[in-house]
Design a protein around this motif. Structure first.
Motif, PDB file in Angstrom:
ATOM      1  N   CYS A 325       0.895  -1.493  -0.026  1.00 60.01           N
ATOM      2  CA  CYS A 325      -0.246  -0.374  -0.320  1.00 60.01           C
ATOM      3  C   CYS A 325       0.846   0.991  -0.118  1.00 60.01           C
ATOM      4  O   CYS A 325       0.609   1.930   0.670  1.00 60.01           O
ATOM      5  CB  CYS A 325      -0.861  -0.349   1.244  1.00 60.01           C
ATOM      6  N   THR A 343       0.040   4.378   1.806  1.00 58.54           N
ATOM      7  CA  THR A 343      -1.866   5.234   1.101  1.00 58.54           C
ATOM      8  C   THR A 343      -2.687   4.653   1.496  1.00 58.54           C
ATOM      9  O   THR A 343      -4.044   5.032   1.517  1.00 58.54           O
ATOM     10  CB  THR A 343      -1.537   4.825  -0.676  1.00 58.54           C
ATOM     11  N   SER A 345      -4.629   1.868   1.006  1.00 62.53           N
ATOM     12  CA  SER A 345      -4.724   0.643   0.654  1.00 62.53           C
ATOM     13  C   SER A 345      -3.753   0.273  -1.104  1.00 62.53           C
ATOM     14  O   SER A 345      -2.658   0.672  -1.731  1.00 62.53           O
ATOM     15  CB  SER A 345      -6.391   1.085  -0.310  1.00 62.53           C
ATOM     16  N   GLN A 346      -4.329  -0.624  -1.880  1.00 63.96           N
ATOM     17  CA  GLN A 346      -4.035  -1.382  -2.834  1.00 63.96           C
ATOM     18  C   GLN A 346      -3.548  -0.394  -4.274  1.00 63.96           C
ATOM     19  O   GLN A 346      -3.933   0.620  -3.812  1.00 63.96           O
ATOM     20  CB  GLN A 346      -4.319  -2.613  -3.827  1.00 63.96           C
ATOM     21  N   VAL A 347      -2.392   0.089  -4.608  1.00 61.94           N
ATOM     22  CA  VAL A 347      -1.945   1.172  -5.556  1.00 61.94           C
ATOM     23  C   VAL A 347      -1.900   0.386  -6.358  1.00 61.94           C
ATOM     24  O   VAL A 347      -0.896  -0.633  -7.193  1.00 61.94           O
ATOM     25  CB  VAL A 347      -0.164   1.956  -4.963  1.00 61.94           C
ATOM     26  N   CYS A 348      -2.851   0.510  -7.737  1.00 59.67           N
ATOM     27  CA  CYS A 348      -3.299  -0.400  -9.243  1.00 59.67           C
ATOM     28  C   CYS A 348      -1.805   0.683  -9.738  1.00 59.67           C
ATOM     29  O   CYS A 348      -1.768  -0.069 -11.622  1.00 59.67           O
ATOM     30  CB  CYS A 348      -3.916  -0.296  -9.241  1.00 59.67           C
ATOM     31  N   SER A 361      -2.563   8.613  -8.647  1.00 59.54           N
ATOM     32  CA  SER A 361      -2.985   7.163  -8.153  1.00 59.54           C
ATOM     33  C   SER A 361      -4.065   6.536  -7.307  1.00 59.54           C
ATOM     34  O   SER A 361      -5.237   7.216  -7.339  1.00 59.54           O
ATOM     35  CB  SER A 361      -1.925   7.043  -6.532  1.00 59.54           C
ATOM     36  N   HIS A 363      -6.756   3.139  -7.144  1.00 59.36           N
ATOM     37  CA  HIS A 363      -6.245   2.541  -5.953  1.00 59.36           C
ATOM     38  C   HIS A 363      -7.484   1.754  -5.536  1.00 59.36           C
ATOM     39  O   HIS A 363      -8.637   0.975  -6.379  1.00 59.36           O
ATOM     40  CB  HIS A 363      -6.627   3.296  -4.817  1.00 59.36           C
ATOM     41  N   ARG A 390     -11.738  -2.251  -7.801  1.00 53.13           N
ATOM     42  CA  ARG A 390     -10.524  -1.933  -7.499  1.00 53.13           C
ATOM     43  C   ARG A 390     -10.034  -1.254  -9.241  1.00 53.13           C
ATOM     44  O   ARG A 390     -10.290  -1.487 -10.196  1.00 53.13           O
ATOM     45  CB  ARG A 390      -8.917  -2.714  -7.302  1.00 53.13           C
TER      46      ARG A 390
END
Length: 443
Positions: A325, A343, A345-348, A361, A363, A390
């Motif tokens: 994250c 952040t 949460s998952q950074v995509c 970013s 997420h 997501r």
């Protein structure tokens, strides 16, 4: 006793040090010592002996003495020489004019809702794939299962470029060349197809490089770099028959992200093995197995989101997956981590603003939001919500104003996240010298 022994005496040394002290010496010519002596000796006696009856001559003498020595003065020591007024090296008018000449920039309003929403049915919800790209000709390419669609942003029309068969599909990655005419399509079968989008024609198929699906692509002039599930990164020269010209080996699992720097000198790759590599173009070869420039192990989850800074050529931003994250910033010359931001949460995906010092970013869990950050303070400017799954894919329009996002909720949204770029005034053109520049002109 001689002079040398006097100087060595402690008392003399103390007196010499005392004379060198920086003391303030008042102006003695402005002092009235007679009046001071009277005030210290006689005035108090008059108050103590108030019961004594004074004679008329005594009273007259005291009155004359008071008038002579100005006993109404409250100060005994008068320092009449005032210090000079300090001279201002920079006048106050300079600061006021400079402040007025540069007005503060108004805050940009960022819309909280997308400008447009399109359907993206059957889009593959896979973190390691790269299914969307926006070309320089203002055409957006999006892969939905076995089909690649083209959406022309200038008129809003959509068309189908190609549908591959089930033996080769689904499509696992797409990437436009710099000219915006040719597009590379990575397939689940490990093949890579090159298409002419204008003529809607297949140009060639690159085979023999990877052993499994090709999930990431990026161009550097005529070199197409491909990353596969086999962990290999291959440079393909699309002009020649034997297209494999270099191989980068380092990742132990699937390559999720590939990005060439603006200068084309360095390549960044992120993998499902939580590793981030920086490769140098001059160190690439077909046979070397460990020719990376930096091997960075700070992330604790898969690294897919990569973005090179447009205003600092050796600055790279990377984002980690669900158990990490974090957005991290790297000096790719030294390999040092400059900053890390959690952040939550998952950074995509990551995108830099081309006109301002901002980073966007996208997420995953839990809010599935877009976050706009001010760089380098990393203060949140805005959070944009609207997706219910997501946000795996992001692409930026050629003018840098609009950002397209595609998510597992099967929607494609367009956001005015970066605003309209300012129109800069063109610099005045310098006059070209005439055929006889050494001859003075008569005006």
């Amino acid at each position: 006793m001689d002079a040398g022994s006097l100087n060595s005496c402690p008392q003399m040394q103390f007196l010499q040090r005392w004379e060198n002290l920086d003391r303030f010496i008042p102006n003695r010519s402005a002092m009235d010592f007679d009046f001071a002596h009277y005030m210290l000796t006689q005035r108090g006696k008059g108050k103590e002996n108030q019961s004594v009856v004074r004679s008329q001559s005594k009273e007259a003498y005291l009155k004359l003495l008071a008038e002579t020595f100005n006993m109404n003065s409250s100060r005994i020591l008068a320092f009449k020489n005032k210090p000079p007024t300090p001279v201002k090296l920079i006048p106050d008018e300079f600061y006021s004019s400079a402040h007025q000449s540069k007005p503060s920039k108004p805050l940009r309003r960022i819309p909280q809702t997308p400008e447009r929403t399109l359907d993206a049915p059957d889009i593959i919800d896979d973190f390691c794939l790269n299914l969307m790209d926006w070309g320089s000709s203002n055409v957006l390419a999006l892969a939905l299962q076995n089909t690649v669609y083209l959406w022309d942003a200038s008129n809003g029309s959509a068309s189908e470029l190609v549908t591959v068969d089930d033996e080769n599909g689904p499509v696992t990655s797409v990437s436009w060349a710099a000219d915006g005419q040719y597009i590379a399509i990575g397939l689940n079968s490990s093949d890579v197809q090159l298409w002419d989008s204008t003529a809607n024609r297949l140009l060639r198929t690159l085979r023999g490089g990877h052993q499994s699906r090709v999930g990431s692509l990026d161009w550097k002039n005529h070199i197409l770099t491909t990353g596969g599930m086999d962990g290999q990164i291959i440079n393909n020269d699309v002009r020649v028959h034997s297209h494999i010209v270099a191989t980068f080996r380092g990742h132990r699992q699937e390559v999720c992200g590939l990005k060439w720097s603006t200068s084309g000198q360095q390549l960044a790759s992120g993998g499902n093995d939580n590793l981030l590599y920086i490769w140098d173009r001059s160190m690439a070869s077909m046979h070397s197995r460990s020719q990376w420039l930096h091997r960075l192990e700070d992330h604790t989850a898969a690294v897919k989101a990569l973005a090179w800074c447009p205003f600092q050529h050796n600055l790279l931003a990377s984002g980690g997956g669900g158990s990490d994250c974090c957005i991290k910033f790297w000096n790719t010359h030294t390999g040092a981590c400059l900053n890390s931001v959690d952040t939550g949460s998952q950074v995509c995906a990551l995108l830099w603003n081309k006109n301002e010092r901002e980073l966007l970013s996208s997420h995953g869990f839990m809010q599935n939001q877009l976050t706009l950050w001010m760089y380098p303070s990393m203060v949140k400017i805005a959070e944009l919500t609207g997706h219910t799954s997501r946000v795996l894919f992001m692409a930026q329009s050629p003018d840098g104003r609009t950002v397209a996002t595609a998510a597992g909720d099967e929607t494609l949204k367009f956001w005015n996240a970066f605003g309209t770029p300012e129109v800069r005034k063109a610099a005045p053109k310098a006059e070209r010298p005439g055929p006889f520049p050494h001859i003075r002109r008569i005006r």
